[in-house]
Design a protein around this motif. Structure first.
Motif, mmCIF file in Angstrom:
data_model
loop_
_atom_site.group_PDB
_atom_site.id
_atom_site.type_symbol
_atom_site.label_atom_id
_atom_site.label_comp_id
_atom_site.label_asym_id
_atom_site.label_seq_id
_atom_site.Cartn_x
_atom_site.Cartn_y
_atom_site.Cartn_z
ATOM 1 N N SER A 86 0.163 8.166 45.941
ATOM 2 C CA SER A 86 -1.281 8.029 46.174
ATOM 3 C C SER A 86 -1.890 7.136 45.015
ATOM 4 C CB SER A 86 -2.098 9.407 45.881
ATOM 5 O OG SER A 86 -3.278 9.424 45.895
ATOM 6 N N LEU A 87 -2.616 6.133 45.551
ATOM 7 C CA LEU A 87 -3.522 5.065 44.785
ATOM 8 C C LEU A 87 -4.615 5.912 43.739
ATOM 9 C CD1 LEU A 87 -3.556 2.258 47.083
ATOM 10 C CD2 LEU A 87 -1.774 2.698 45.209
ATOM 11 N N ARG A 88 -4.966 7.242 44.246
ATOM 12 C CA ARG A 88 -6.110 7.806 43.544
ATOM 13 C C ARG A 88 -5.415 8.361 42.227
ATOM 14 N NH1 ARG A 88 -9.176 11.776 46.659
ATOM 15 N NH2 ARG A 88 -7.302 12.531 47.633
ATOM 16 N N SER A 89 -4.110 8.597 42.011
ATOM 17 C CA SER A 89 -3.552 9.077 40.987
ATOM 18 C C SER A 89 -3.902 8.319 39.721
ATOM 19 C CB SER A 89 -2.100 9.398 40.857
ATOM 20 O OG SER A 89 -1.814 10.339 42.193
ATOM 21 N N ASP A 90 -3.611 8.816 38.514
ATOM 22 C CA ASP A 90 -3.680 7.911 37.352
ATOM 23 C C ASP A 90 -2.344 7.236 37.026
ATOM 24 O OD1 ASP A 90 -4.329 7.003 34.855
ATOM 25 O OD2 ASP A 90 -4.161 8.941 33.788
ATOM 26 N N TRP A 91 -2.200 5.984 37.307
ATOM 27 C CA TRP A 91 -1.233 5.063 37.018
ATOM 28 C C TRP A 91 -1.171 4.337 35.854
ATOM 29 C CZ3 TRP A 91 2.724 3.998 40.980
ATOM 30 C CH2 TRP A 91 2.402 4.606 42.244
ATOM 31 N N SER A 92 -2.314 4.664 34.940
ATOM 32 C CA SER A 92 -2.398 3.871 33.641
ATOM 33 C C SER A 92 -1.151 3.767 32.780
ATOM 34 C CB SER A 92 -3.784 4.285 32.967
ATOM 35 O OG SER A 92 -3.340 5.743 32.555
ATOM 36 N N THR A 93 -0.675 4.933 32.476
ATOM 37 C CA THR A 93 0.561 5.082 31.880
ATOM 38 C C THR A 93 1.804 4.000 32.208
ATOM 39 O OG1 THR A 93 -0.125 7.339 30.877
ATOM 40 C CG2 THR A 93 2.298 6.473 30.617
ATOM 41 N N PHE A 94 1.953 4.171 33.639
ATOM 42 C CA PHE A 94 3.128 3.460 34.281
ATOM 43 C C PHE A 94 2.755 1.949 34.255
ATOM 44 C CE2 PHE A 94 4.935 1.688 38.121
ATOM 45 C CZ PHE A 94 6.197 1.714 38.112
ATOM 46 N N GLU A 95 1.607 1.702 34.307
ATOM 47 C CA GLU A 95 1.298 0.371 34.747
ATOM 48 C C GLU A 95 1.101 -0.395 33.242
ATOM 49 O OE1 GLU A 95 -2.636 0.110 36.715
ATOM 50 O OE2 GLU A 95 -1.421 -0.345 38.496
ATOM 51 N N LYS A 96 0.801 0.395 32.202
ATOM 52 C CA LYS A 96 1.019 -0.151 30.588
ATOM 53 C C LYS A 96 2.530 -0.275 30.411
ATOM 54 C CE LYS A 96 -0.312 1.143 26.046
ATOM 55 N NZ LYS A 96 -0.860 2.368 25.160
ATOM 56 N N ALA A 97 3.367 0.511 30.795
ATOM 57 C CA ALA A 97 4.734 0.366 30.621
ATOM 58 C C ALA A 97 5.146 -0.975 31.403
ATOM 59 C CB ALA A 97 5.600 1.514 31.235
ATOM 60 N N ILE A 98 4.884 -1.019 32.691
ATOM 61 C CA ILE A 98 5.134 -2.551 33.356
ATOM 62 C C ILE A 98 4.558 -3.549 32.693
ATOM 63 C CG2 ILE A 98 4.680 -4.023 35.550
ATOM 64 C CD1 ILE A 98 6.337 -1.673 36.135
ATOM 65 N N ASN A 99 3.428 -3.503 32.073
ATOM 66 C CA ASN A 99 2.540 -4.899 31.416
ATOM 67 C C ASN A 99 3.358 -4.869 30.109
ATOM 68 O OD1 ASN A 99 0.685 -5.289 33.479
ATOM 69 N ND2 ASN A 99 -0.737 -3.806 32.366
ATOM 70 N N GLU A 100 3.828 -4.110 29.148
ATOM 71 C CA GLU A 100 4.411 -4.273 28.249
ATOM 72 C C GLU A 100 5.864 -4.909 28.346
ATOM 73 O OE1 GLU A 100 5.708 -2.132 23.977
ATOM 74 O OE2 GLU A 100 4.520 -1.177 25.291
ATOM 75 N N ALA A 101 6.599 -4.517 29.598
ATOM 76 C CA ALA A 101 7.954 -4.998 29.800
ATOM 77 C C ALA A 101 7.860 -6.511 30.070
ATOM 78 C CB ALA A 101 8.645 -4.255 30.851
ATOM 79 N N CYS A 102 6.678 -6.836 30.688
ATOM 80 C CA CYS A 102 6.474 -8.374 31.162
ATOM 81 C C CYS A 102 6.148 -9.227 30.039
ATOM 82 C CB CYS A 102 5.376 -8.254 32.214
ATOM 83 S SG CYS A 102 5.914 -7.430 34.053
ATOM 84 N N THR A 103 5.554 -8.531 29.053
ATOM 85 C CA THR A 103 4.788 -9.450 27.886
ATOM 86 C C THR A 103 5.881 -9.431 26.720
ATOM 87 O OG1 THR A 103 3.500 -7.777 27.384
ATOM 88 C CG2 THR A 103 2.372 -9.199 29.118
ATOM 89 N N THR A 104 6.650 -8.594 26.591
ATOM 90 C CA THR A 104 7.454 -8.426 25.451
ATOM 91 C C THR A 104 8.714 -9.418 26.111
ATOM 92 O OG1 THR A 104 6.528 -6.420 24.851
ATOM 93 C CG2 THR A 104 8.547 -6.949 23.642
#
Length: 579
Positions: A56-74
């Motif tokens: 569901s896109l209504r769920s809180d994806w913030s932690t997961f997306e933070k992990a994705i962004n850190e992986a991509c920027t580190t």
């Protein structure tokens, strides 16, 4: 230094079940990392301790997306580790989006179960697509079965009260949720259902000089019947009465206009229950379904108003709209020149964004919560008046001396870009040299036998060092290479381009007009206490930085690149418009 991101998630269970599941996932992911040649200290963990759906896109994806962004920027992170495709993402479209994002950053996705060793091969592509399809299929089947059960639950009534069972959702402030036991399961655990009953929480306040105690059900009757229908107060004035009395709001500390406006249109007021009205699945965005699919239940819970009183509220709202001639009280008008940059156009009293309500600019917080929830009296500024004032101030800056200063600074930028050529060339040579060393070491490792462990370790350590150095060189090269070489224009062509921007400013409400205005303006603040407008302009409004220049090879020296972006510094003497 972290070399991998470890992610763990669960979708359901009580506190103890969630903890056990997360711990087991973490242990398995750690084993996977060790098999990839990593140490446990090289894993940065992102563990979602609250249950969440990965479909569901209504769920809180913030932690997961933070992990994705850190992986991509580190740069040092090379792996994104998860237990399975189900734990990573069940939505096929979302999964492909996140995997593509990681792939662009050269980060490999690895699963404990269902891992695809080579997603780029034909077999790997088929397997990966199959795993994503099966994960989403499971969620779709569960969703379909759950919806079927919820539909049946919504039309089933409690034998004792006669009220219909609820499937969750926010309870209106005049009602409250009540759990009832309807039986026991095979483990002798109680089976509970939820119904809505009158909210009997008592609140005491001073009304007309007397101490009055009422339940929230009775206070709701006071608002809808006394204030709205009998006294015919507008929603904003009735809202202020509730705030003055201090009656608890359902969310936050103050009553909001939008909350009351929504409540007046809610058929729950007359005891009608409604379910399956909106579609909240993937990409549905809460769209309204066909009316034939709605489940409407009469007498589903206690009715606060009669149908005649409910109709009376609708007539009040319609008459209000007829008198005002618009519905801008509840719909922000985004056509004005100064709307669209909420971080720059704010209220000096509370810091909230400014909105356009009708033909005036006003604080959005006051528009929602009123004087009590805002802390200051109403203050608004005529849109056309303020826009004209700001445009006049901006046009004063178009002097030959200011344009000449901007041109010389642009020439300076051009020279700096060309001076970087030598450093870029040196970096390219260093990158090529390190790449060859890396390839030679990889070939050596491939040809060696597994028995010579000491030599393998030495070569592996050296390979890791070279790989890290190569990554740093590439990052430095990318920074130098961000600003492409540009052709320097003549002063006349530069000046001509600046005056084209001046011409755009005289056009009415174009998107280019808005962009140029906010390059000149640092901030605008409406001060409701002093009843003033404070504007801070940029010190270098014509800017120096040129962005996304696609200069053609046939372009002659002196031709002016068309895509100039005006940016500026700060510190210009602020301007105040007193009212």
């Amino acid at each position: 230094m972290y070399k991998a991101i470890g992610h763990c998630r669960v979708s359901k269970g009580d506190k103890e079940e969630i903890k056990n599941s997360l711990d087991s996932q973490k242990n398995e992911i750690t084993k996977l990392a060790i098999s990839l040649g990593l140490q446990e200290c090289e894993i940065k963990w992102y563990i979602e301790e609250e249950a969440r759906s990965s479909y569901s896109l209504r769920s809180d994806w913030s932690t997961f997306e933070k992990a994705i962004n850190e992986a991509c920027t580190t740069p040092s992170i090379k792996y994104f580790l998860d237990y399975s495709q189900d734990r990573f993402c069940r939505s096929r479209n979302q999964s492909q989006k996140y995997k593509a994002q990681l792939k662009r950053a050269n980060v490999k996705v690895k699963f404990v179960t269902g891992n695809v060793d080579n997603p780029n091969s034909t077999e790997g592509f088929i397997l990966e697509c199959t795993n994503e399809m099966l994960a989403e299929l499971y969620s779709r089947i569960v969703g379909k079965n759950t919806l079927r059960g919820c539909k049946q639950n919504a039309i089933t009534r409690d034998l004792e009260t006669g009220y219909a069972y609820k499937n969750g959702g926010s309870t209106p402030f005049w009602l409250k949720s009540k759990k009832i036991i309807i039986g026991h399961n095979k483990y002798d655990e109680p089976i509970k259902k939820v119904i809505w009953v009158e909210n009997d929480e008592v609140f005491t306040t001073t009304l007309n000089g007397k101490t009055v105690s009422k339940t929230m059900w009775e206070w709701a009757r006071y608002y809808f019947i006394e204030l709205r229908l009998n006294q015919k107060l507008g929603i904003d004035k009735a809202r202020d009465v509730l705030n003055e009395l201090g009656i608890p709001a359902p969310r936050g500390t103050q009553w909001a206009t939008t909350c009351l406006y929504s409540a007046e249109r809610n058929v729950s007021l007359i005891g009608t229950g409604m379910y399956n009205k909106r579609q909240f699945g993937e990409n549905a965005g809460g769209r309204i379904k066909d009316k034939k699919e709605w489940i409407i239940i009469e007498n589903a819970h206690p009715a606060l108003l009669t149908p005649e009183e409910f109709k009376g509220l609708e007539i009040l709202r319609q008459n209000k709209l007829k008198r005002s001639g618009s519905i801008t009280k509840f719909q922000s008008n985004n056509t004005h020149l100064l709307i669209g940059y909420p971080e720059k156009f704010t209220c000096a009293c509370c810091g909230h964004k400014i909105i356009s309500s009708g033909n005036v600019y006003t604080c959005g917080k006051y528009n929602t919560n009123g004087k009590k929830g805002y802390g200051a009296s109403y203050f608004s500024v005529n849109c056309e008046w303020l826009e004209n004032k700001i445009l006049q101030e901006i046009l004063k800056m178009f002097t030959d001396s200011e344009i000449e200063k901007a041109y010389f600074e642009f020439v300076k930028l051009y020279k700096n870009n060309n001076d970087n050529k030598k450093e870029i060339k040196n970096l390219e040579c260093a990158i090529n040299k390190k790449t060859k060393e890396q390839n030679n070491l990889l070939n050596t490792l491939t040809s060696m036998s597994e028995t010579n462990q000491f030599t393998i370790k030495l070569i592996t350590d050296k390979l890791n060092t070279i790989s890290e150095e190569l990554e740093n060189l590439k990052n430095e090269y990318a920074k130098y290479n961000q600003n492409k070489e540009i052709k320097i224009p003549s002063y006349n062509s530069f000046k001509q381009a600046i005056y084209k921007s001046k011409m755009l400013l005289t056009r009415s409400n174009s998107s280019e007009n808005k962009e140029i205005i906010w390059e000149f303006v640092n901030s605008i603040k409406l001060d409701p206490i002093k009843r003033e407008v404070h504007i801070s302009f940029n010190s270098k409004p014509f800017g120096i930085f040129f962005n996304k220049l696609n200069s053609s090879k046939t372009k002659k020296e002196g031709d002016f690149a068309p895509s100039m972006k005006m940016v500026a510094g700060a510190g210009f003497e602020p301007t105040t418009f007193g009212l």
